[in-house]
Design a protein around this motif. Structure first.
Motif, PDB file in Angstrom:
ATOM      1  N   THR A  50       0.834  -1.213   0.000  1.00 20.86           N
ATOM      2  CA  THR A  50       0.000   0.000   0.000  1.00 20.86           C
ATOM      3  C   THR A  50       0.859   1.250   0.000  1.00 20.86           C
ATOM      4  OG1 THR A  50      -1.722  -1.191   1.209  1.00 20.86           O
ATOM      5  CG2 THR A  50      -1.827   1.206   1.224  1.00 20.86           C
ATOM      6  N   LEU A  51       1.927   1.235   0.787  1.00 21.65           N
ATOM      7  CA  LEU A  51       2.818   2.393   0.826  1.00 21.65           C
ATOM      8  C   LEU A  51       3.490   2.609  -0.524  1.00 21.65           C
ATOM      9  CD1 LEU A  51       4.138   4.631   2.505  1.00 21.65           C
ATOM     10  CD2 LEU A  51       5.890   2.977   3.172  1.00 21.65           C
ATOM     11  N   LEU A  73       1.286   7.200   4.531  1.00 25.31           N
ATOM     12  CA  LEU A  73       1.680   6.425   5.715  1.00 25.31           C
ATOM     13  C   LEU A  73       0.463   5.951   6.503  1.00 25.31           C
ATOM     14  CD1 LEU A  73       4.707   8.588   6.949  1.00 25.31           C
ATOM     15  CD2 LEU A  73       4.786   6.380   5.793  1.00 25.31           C
ATOM     16  N   LEU A  74      -0.560   6.808   6.591  1.00 27.76           N
ATOM     17  CA  LEU A  74      -1.781   6.414   7.297  1.00 27.76           C
ATOM     18  C   LEU A  74      -2.468   5.249   6.591  1.00 27.76           C
ATOM     19  CD1 LEU A  74      -3.895   6.869   9.488  1.00 27.76           C
ATOM     20  CD2 LEU A  74      -4.953   8.588   8.000  1.00 27.76           C
ATOM     21  N   PHE A  75      -2.564   5.332   5.262  1.00 24.62           N
ATOM     22  CA  PHE A  75      -3.172   4.229   4.505  1.00 24.62           C
ATOM     23  C   PHE A  75      -2.368   2.943   4.655  1.00 24.62           C
ATOM     24  CE2 PHE A  75      -4.992   7.593   1.456  1.00 24.62           C
ATOM     25  CZ  PHE A  75      -6.108   7.745   2.273  1.00 24.62           C
ATOM     26  N   ALA A  76      -1.042   3.067   4.691  1.00 26.84           N
ATOM     27  CA  ALA A  76      -0.199   1.879   4.859  1.00 26.84           C
ATOM     28  C   ALA A  76      -0.411   1.244   6.229  1.00 26.84           C
ATOM     29  CB  ALA A  76       1.268   2.253   4.664  1.00 26.84           C
ATOM     30  N   LEU A  77      -0.535   2.078   7.268  1.00 29.34           N
ATOM     31  CA  LEU A  77      -0.790   1.541   8.602  1.00 29.34           C
ATOM     32  C   LEU A  77      -2.155   0.857   8.677  1.00 29.34           C
ATOM     33  CD1 LEU A  77       0.621   4.395  10.882  1.00 29.34           C
ATOM     34  CD2 LEU A  77       1.605   2.138  10.489  1.00 29.34           C
ATOM     35  N   LEU A  78      -3.156   1.444   8.036  1.00 35.43           N
ATOM     36  CA  LEU A  78      -4.482   0.822   8.019  1.00 35.43           C
ATOM     37  C   LEU A  78      -4.455  -0.510   7.277  1.00 35.43           C
ATOM     38  CD1 LEU A  78      -6.763   3.935   7.372  1.00 35.43           C
ATOM     39  CD2 LEU A  78      -6.469   2.661   9.511  1.00 35.43           C
ATOM     40  N   ALA A  79      -3.721  -0.551   6.171  1.00 35.38           N
ATOM     41  CA  ALA A  79      -3.613  -1.811   5.425  1.00 35.38           C
ATOM     42  C   ALA A  79      -2.864  -2.871   6.219  1.00 35.38           C
ATOM     43  CB  ALA A  79      -2.905  -1.555   4.088  1.00 35.38           C
ATOM     44  N   ALA A  80      -1.823  -2.439   6.965  1.00 34.54           N
ATOM     45  CA  ALA A  80      -1.083  -3.397   7.790  1.00 34.54           C
ATOM     46  C   ALA A  80      -1.924  -3.916   8.947  1.00 34.54           C
ATOM     47  CB  ALA A  80       0.194  -2.743   8.327  1.00 34.54           C
ATOM     48  N   TYR A  81      -2.847  -3.099   9.431  1.00 32.95           N
ATOM     49  CA  TYR A  81      -3.686  -3.518  10.553  1.00 32.95           C
ATOM     50  C   TYR A  81      -4.884  -4.365  10.104  1.00 32.95           C
ATOM     51  CZ  TYR A  81      -6.831  -3.189  14.546  1.00 32.95           C
ATOM     52  OH  TYR A  81      -7.667  -3.492  15.578  1.00 32.95           O
TER      53      TYR A  81
END
Length: 242
Positions: A50-51, A73-81
């Protein structure tokens, strides 16, 4: 809330190299073929992909400002979670299915015990006829008993693994009646009636909450369409060329 705390504890258990809590949640969700390491790798892949995709899109659009990078970065964290958040939904769905199947299982156990079968034989008779996750857990109990584990220990392990209130109450009552030598058939009938009443109460509670849950969909989807139908013709006639 409780879900956020559980998710944070799951992530913390991975970073501490202590996957016990996460492994228990995976078992509770019925994901027996998924390991904590595999889930952590999936989370890492989702976040990096995603990042990379979002940063590539910003580079293509020539928008590499700090604000847009923060959103990436926010989208990447949401995808990782997202892999961890899906565990909670799977656990809730599985527990609901178990609560729905429990009264039928208790009826079957009560009938077979009244017919003269022992409780272990009643479990073996009911397991192939019980669908869904409750049947899976019952077959797991029978497998543990075949390898030498006692019935009480196997049932306790199932209750801890599933972590569903009705099933915990049923297991505690069966173990206690077995120790005291009580009448199991009447106990199973009473547990079945109680489980059906709880299922009915939950259905009535969900039906009572339906009106409140329909407010937001009606406000955002039905009312605008209704306004268009009512005022659309008036607006069209007003703005129509003379």
């Amino acid at each position: 809330g409780g879900k956020t705390f559980a998710a944070e504890k799951s992530l913390e258990s991975i970073f501490r190299n202590d996957p016990g809590l996460l492994q228990a949640r995976l078992a509770r969700a019925g994901w027996h073929d998924v390991t904590p390491q595999r889930l952590a790798m999936k989370s890492l892949v989702y976040g990096l992909c995603t990042l990379g995709a979002s940063l590539g899109f910003l580079f293509f659009m020539q928008r590499l400002q700090l604000l847009f990078i923060d959103f990436c970065l926010l989208f990447a964290l949401l995808a990782a979670y997202s892999p961890f958040s899906s565990i909670g939904a799977a656990i809730k769905k599985r527990q609901i299915e178990i609560a729905r199947s429990l009264p039928d299982l208790l009826d079957m156990l009560a009938s077979t015990v009244q017919a003269g079968l022992a409780l272990n034989a009643a479990f073996a008779y009911a397991a192939p006829s019980t669908p869904g996750p409750l049947g899976e857990e019952l077959r797991a109990v029978l497998s543990e008993m075949r390898v030498g584990r006692s019935r009480a220990e196997a049932l306790k392990a199932m209750a801890e693994r599933v972590d569903q209130d009705d099933l915990k109450t049923t297991v505690r009552a069966i173990i206690q009646a077995d120790r005291l030598g009580s009448n199991l058939s009447s106990l199973l009938e009473n547990l079945s009636v109680e489980a059906r009443q709880k299922r009915l109460f939950r259905a009535e509670e969900q039906a009572a909450q339906l009106a409140v849950k329909m407010v937001i969909p009606m406000a955002f989807f039905m009312l605008p369409a209704l306004f268009v139908v009512i005022f659309g013709a008036v607006a069209a006639s007003y703005f129509a060329p003379k």
